[in-house]
Design an enzyme around this catalytic site. Structure first.
Site, short mmCIF file in Angstrom:
data_model
loop_
_atom_site.label_atom_id
_atom_site.label_comp_id
_atom_site.label_asym_id
_atom_site.label_seq_id
_atom_site.Cartn_x
_atom_site.Cartn_y
_atom_site.Cartn_z
CE1 TYR A 52 9.44 -41.17 -49.50
CE2 TYR A 52 7.41 -40.29 -48.59
CZ TYR A 52 8.64 -40.90 -48.42
OH TYR A 52 9.07 -41.22 -47.17
CD GLU A 54 10.47 -45.07 -52.06
OE1 GLU A 54 9.59 -45.76 -52.55
OE2 GLU A 54 10.73 -45.05 -50.85
CG ASP A 198 35.24 -39.89 -48.64
OD1 ASP A 198 34.89 -38.77 -49.06
OD2 ASP A 198 34.86 -40.34 -47.53
CB THR A 224 29.93 -34.40 -48.09
OG1 THR A 224 31.24 -33.87 -47.97
CG2 THR A 224 29.78 -35.60 -47.19
CE LYS A 227 32.89 -32.90 -44.64
NZ LYS A 227 32.22 -34.12 -45.10
NE ARG A 233 25.88 -31.93 -42.86
CZ ARG A 233 26.28 -31.36 -41.74
NH1 ARG A 233 26.02 -30.11 -41.49
NH2 ARG A 233 26.97 -32.04 -40.86
N1 DSN Z 1 32.43 -35.11 -39.89
C1 DSN Z 1 33.09 -34.73 -41.09
C2 DSN Z 1 34.26 -33.86 -40.83
O1 DSN Z 1 34.11 -32.98 -40.03
O2 DSN Z 1 35.31 -34.04 -41.42
C3 DSN Z 1 33.46 -35.88 -41.93
O3 DSN Z 1 32.34 -36.67 -42.09
#
Ligand code: DSN
Length: 418
Positions: A52, A54, A198, A224, A227, A233
């Site tokens: 932990y 925080e 984003d 994110t 990707k 993740r």
């Molecule tokens: N769910 C994601 C996507 O597949 O584009 C975006 O959050």
């Protein structure tokens, strides 16, 4: 592999093995997915999952954070270098909480903002009425042009001048073209709005310089990490120094508790990989593969939204094949052939989000696997055959055989054994 898991929980171990077999024997075209390296995978499975922490490096609410601080500072510094960002918060659990933290930091409930409409390629958190962003704030969406299916920046400006938003969000989950972040910034400055971007889908392309970056312009940039960045993740927020305190407070204690330190470790590893020269080659190949796949599909009579792609993804418009609302059926038929895609709405969708008329696909995962231009031709032929014969089991079976043949040439995670 799975020595301990097998003994403790054979059912979960079996599910992992089945998943490994599935990804090895199929072509992964979902544009938001990728295959992380063994090093990233290993970092996620470390003892940092127990801790932990925080707070932020050197300002924690728990003892024993000496080594977590090392990990988090490495992640932050590598991310800053990768994108040239002034300030980075690497704690967001995923893209939606990252976006929520930005709204909390910059807006009051009820404030007006602009985001790309969901059916035109925006995300749920860009103002959809079923999401916190559309429920707690007043979203005035912008859309793509009906004819060109492109974002028309003059139109965005017109809407902004009338709506006077406090924030304009540039970002996408299903827009196959380049975003003009500079033009967004100019509109933001003209109307006095914050610029939030984003880049979850395109972050790897941005980091590698094959897509323009919003980082020099925007107040806050979210992404994110799993990707095109090919990390674990999770997510992160980059911002101008003037927003650093508000962003950090919005993440913790605003909406999150303890950061996931094992994931932070894996983010640091991924950013290290992304800083290597090979990552630029990888990003360039993603775009090359996408262009070839798009051209091949179009030459086989498949209509793509906006007639092509500039980035890693493309969107098939099934209405031109008289398959309006058949996205789900086509997705299932492609899955039977070992081709993984997702059904998606198309701009001005004539059917429904659950039974939409589009198929979204992209090249990040197959490029990681080593596929190049010639493999795109085989995949395009498979996709076109399945679309044209989505109820014909024998034709689908034939495509599956070709896909299996192709997959055998590109071993996936050989380190993981059988
Ligand atoms: N769910 C994601 C996507 O597949 O584009 C975006 O959050």
């Amino acid at each position: 592999m799975l020595e301990f898991l097998e003994k403790t929980d054979p059912e979960i171990a079996q599910a992992v093995r089945n998943e490994l077999k599935r990804i090895r024997n199929g072509v992964e075209l979902i544009p938001s997915e990728n295959f992380v390296s063994m090093a990233v995978l290993e970092a996620m499975g470390t003892i940092f999952t127990n801790k932990y922490s925080e707070g932020y490096p050197h300002k924690r609410y728990y003892g024993g954070n000496e080594f977590v601080d090392v990990v988090e500072e490495l992640a932050i510094n590598r991310a800053k270098k990768l994108f040239g960002a002034e300030h980075v918060n690497v704690q967001p659990y995923s893209g939606s909480p990252a976006n929520m933290a930005c709204f909390f930091a910059l807006l009051e409930r009820g404030d007006i903002f602009m985001g790309l409409d969901l059916s035109c390629g925006g995300h749920l958190t860009h103002g959809s009425p079923v999401n916190f962003s559309g429920k707690w704030y007043r979203c005035i969406p912008y859309a793509v042009d009906r004819e060109t299916e492109l974002i028309d920046m003059d139109e965005v400006r017109k809407i902004a001048l009338k709506a006077k938003p406090k924030l304009i969000l540039s970002g996408l989950t299903c827009y196959p073209r380049t975003l003009d972040f500079k033009a967004f910034q100019e509109i933001c400055e003209e109307v006095g709005a914050y610029h939030m971007s984003d880049i979850s889908h395109i972050a790897g392309l941005v980091a590698a310089g094959v897509h323009p970056s919003p980082v020099p312009f925007a107040d806050v940039v979210t992404t994110t990490t799993h990707k095109t960045l090919r990390g674990p993740r999770g997510a992160m927020i980059m911002c101008k120094e003037e927003h650093a305190t508000a962003i950090d407070k919005a993440v913790f204690p605003g909406i999150q508790g303890g950061p996931h330190d094992h994931i932070t470790a894996a983010k640091a590893v991924a950013f290290h990989e992304d800083l290597q020269p090979e990552f630029k080659d990888y990003a360039r190949q993603i775009v090359k593969n996408a262009k070839v796949l798009a051209e091949e599909l179009m030459s086989l009579g498949i209509k793509l939204v906006s007639n092509g792609t500039d980035n890693h993804l493309m969107l098939i418009d099934l209405t031109k094949k008289n398959l309006t609302g058949k996205g789900k059926a086509v997705q299932n038929a492609l899955e039977k052939a070992g081709i993984f895609v997702n059904k998606n709405t198309i701009p001005y969708e004539p059917a429904t989000p659950f039974n939409p008329s589009g198929i979204r696909l992209g090249t990040p995962a197959i490029t990681t696997r080593g596929f190049k231009e010639s493999e795109m031709k085989v995949i395009a032929e498979g996709i076109a055959t399945v679309i044209n014969n989505y109820e014909d089991e024998s034709k689908i079976k034939k495509v599956k055989e070709d896909i299996l043949e192709l997959c055998k040439e590109f071993p996936l995670y050989p380190e993981l054994g059988e």
